[in-house]
Design a protein around this motif. Structure first.
Motif, PDB file in Angstrom:
ATOM      1  N   ASP A   1       0.863  -1.181   0.000  1.00 33.05           N
ATOM      2  CA  ASP A   1       0.000   0.000   0.000  1.00 33.05           C
ATOM      3  C   ASP A   1       0.899   1.230   0.000  1.00 33.05           C
ATOM      4  N   SER A   2       0.915   1.956  -1.095  1.00 32.33           N
ATOM      5  CA  SER A   2       1.797   3.120  -1.212  1.00 32.33           C
ATOM      6  C   SER A   2       1.206   4.385  -0.581  1.00 32.33           C
ATOM      7  N   THR A   3       0.039   4.286   0.034  1.00 32.26           N
ATOM      8  CA  THR A   3      -0.597   5.488   0.600  1.00 32.26           C
ATOM      9  C   THR A   3      -0.283   5.689   2.079  1.00 32.26           C
ATOM     10  N   VAL A   4       0.389   4.740   2.725  1.00 25.41           N
ATOM     11  CA  VAL A   4       0.660   4.869   4.156  1.00 25.41           C
ATOM     12  C   VAL A   4       1.873   5.759   4.406  1.00 25.41           C
ATOM     13  N   GLU A   5       1.967   6.258   5.621  1.00 30.33           N
ATOM     14  CA  GLU A   5       3.096   7.098   6.018  1.00 30.33           C
ATOM     15  C   GLU A   5       4.401   6.294   5.957  1.00 30.33           C
ATOM     16  N   PRO A   6       5.523   6.972   5.704  1.00 28.54           N
ATOM     17  CA  PRO A   6       6.806   6.269   5.722  1.00 28.54           C
ATOM     18  C   PRO A   6       7.014   5.517   7.038  1.00 28.54           C
ATOM     19  N   TYR A   7       7.637   4.359   6.931  1.00 29.59           N
ATOM     20  CA  TYR A   7       7.951   3.463   8.053  1.00 29.59           C
ATOM     21  C   TYR A   7       6.723   2.774   8.642  1.00 29.59           C
ATOM     22  N   HIS A   8       5.578   2.886   7.980  1.00 33.80           N
ATOM     23  CA  HIS A   8       4.365   2.196   8.413  1.00 33.80           C
ATOM     24  C   HIS A   8       3.876   1.195   7.366  1.00 33.80           C
ATOM     25  N   GLY A   9       4.570   1.126   6.259  1.00 32.97           N
ATOM     26  CA  GLY A   9       4.160   0.241   5.178  1.00 32.97           C
ATOM     27  C   GLY A   9       4.469  -1.208   5.465  1.00 32.97           C
ATOM     28  N   GLN A  10       3.653  -2.051   4.882  1.00 30.27           N
ATOM     29  CA  GLN A  10       3.872  -3.487   4.938  1.00 30.27           C
ATOM     30  C   GLN A  10       3.799  -3.999   3.516  1.00 30.27           C
ATOM     31  N   ALA A  11       4.629  -4.980   3.219  1.00 30.45           N
ATOM     32  CA  ALA A  11       4.697  -5.469   1.847  1.00 30.45           C
ATOM     33  C   ALA A  11       4.902  -6.966   1.821  1.00 30.45           C
ATOM     34  N   VAL A  12       4.545  -7.524   0.674  1.00 27.15           N
ATOM     35  CA  VAL A  12       4.826  -8.922   0.369  1.00 27.15           C
ATOM     36  C   VAL A  12       5.781  -8.921  -0.819  1.00 27.15           C
ATOM     37  N   TYR A  13       6.833  -9.718  -0.718  1.00 30.32           N
ATOM     38  CA  TYR A  13       7.824  -9.861  -1.773  1.00 30.32           C
ATOM     39  C   TYR A  13       7.741 -11.296  -2.282  1.00 30.32           C
ATOM     40  N   ILE A  14       7.739 -11.454  -3.594  1.00 29.09           N
ATOM     41  CA  ILE A  14       7.509 -12.775  -4.183  1.00 29.09           C
ATOM     42  C   ILE A  14       8.524 -13.045  -5.292  1.00 29.09           C
ATOM     43  N   SER A  15       9.074 -14.230  -5.302  1.00 27.71           N
ATOM     44  CA  SER A  15       9.816 -14.741  -6.449  1.00 27.71           C
ATOM     45  C   SER A  15       8.860 -15.675  -7.170  1.00 27.71           C
ATOM     46  N   ALA A  16       8.817 -15.567  -8.498  1.00 28.61           N
ATOM     47  CA  ALA A  16       7.833 -16.344  -9.250  1.00 28.61           C
ATOM     48  C   ALA A  16       8.324 -16.599 -10.666  1.00 28.61           C
ATOM     49  N   THR A  17       7.554 -17.424 -11.354  1.00 24.04           N
ATOM     50  CA  THR A  17       7.752 -17.682 -12.778  1.00 24.04           C
ATOM     51  C   THR A  17       6.425 -17.382 -13.473  1.00 24.04           C
ATOM     52  N   ALA A  18       6.490 -16.675 -14.591  1.00 26.08           N
ATOM     53  CA  ALA A  18       5.276 -16.251 -15.296  1.00 26.08           C
ATOM     54  C   ALA A  18       5.150 -16.941 -16.641  1.00 26.08           C
ATOM     55  N   GLU A  19       3.892 -17.006 -17.093  1.00 24.85           N
ATOM     56  CA  GLU A  19       3.600 -17.580 -18.403  1.00 24.85           C
ATOM     57  C   GLU A  19       2.258 -17.055 -18.893  1.00 24.85           C
ATOM     58  N   ILE A  20       2.067 -17.090 -20.202  1.00 29.74           N
ATOM     59  CA  ILE A  20       0.763 -16.794 -20.783  1.00 29.74           C
ATOM     60  C   ILE A  20      -0.102 -18.026 -20.592  1.00 29.74           C
ATOM     61  N   VAL A  21      -1.337 -17.822 -20.143  1.00 31.20           N
ATOM     62  CA  VAL A  21      -2.242 -18.945 -19.877  1.00 31.20           C
ATOM     63  C   VAL A  21      -3.640 -18.626 -20.394  1.00 31.20           C
TER      64      VAL A  21
END
Length: 146
Positions: free
Chosen positions: A65-85
């Protein structure tokens, strides 16, 4: 918030792709997800991130969520593989309808259509823990297809 809550609370994710030569590119895309492990979006195959994925299907994803104040953000980081389906258009369509947008059918992402449906399947996932440390997230079991 845990990883599932962060994913569920956001509508956009940032794709980190690179071409065959390793030149990076970041692209925000609206997404739908299944089982907090598979992430769907539509793009033109000619888009830079789509061309990158055609050359190198591995990618990184950040959801936050890019709308929160600095140092209050939470994020999920993902490694993945993509394909057309084609499989998964029902997931993308259901999310689109739930947000008051149009229905998606195979005809909108196949044949002469300008867009294609992409799926990224997570192989690793983290959240950011206190002290700026990545905290691994146990991925849901892979969905079995018949």
């Amino acid at each position: 918030m845990n990883a599932r809550e962060i994913i569920d609370a956001n509508r956009y994710m940032v794709l980190g792709t690179s071409n065959a030569g390793g030149v990076p590119w970041a692209s925000p895309v609206w997404f739908a997800q299944r089982d907090h492990r598979e992430f769907f979006w539509v793009s033109r195959p000619e888009a830079r991130h789509s061309r990158n994925l055609a050359e190198r299907p591995q990618l990184a994803i950040a959801i936050f969520d890019s709308t929160v104040e600095p140092y209050h953000g939470q994020a999920v980081y993902i490694s993945a593989t993509a394909e057309i389906v084609e499989e998964g258009v029902e997931v993308f369509s259901a999310e689109s309808l739930a947000q008051g947008m149009a229905e998606w059918t195979l005809a909108r992402v196949t044949g002469p259509a300008h867009l294609r449906l992409y799926r990224a399947t997570a192989s690793e996932m983290w959240t950011l823990a206190e002290g700026d440390v990545r905290d691994p997230v146990q991925l849901p079991r892979a969905r079995r297809t018949a």
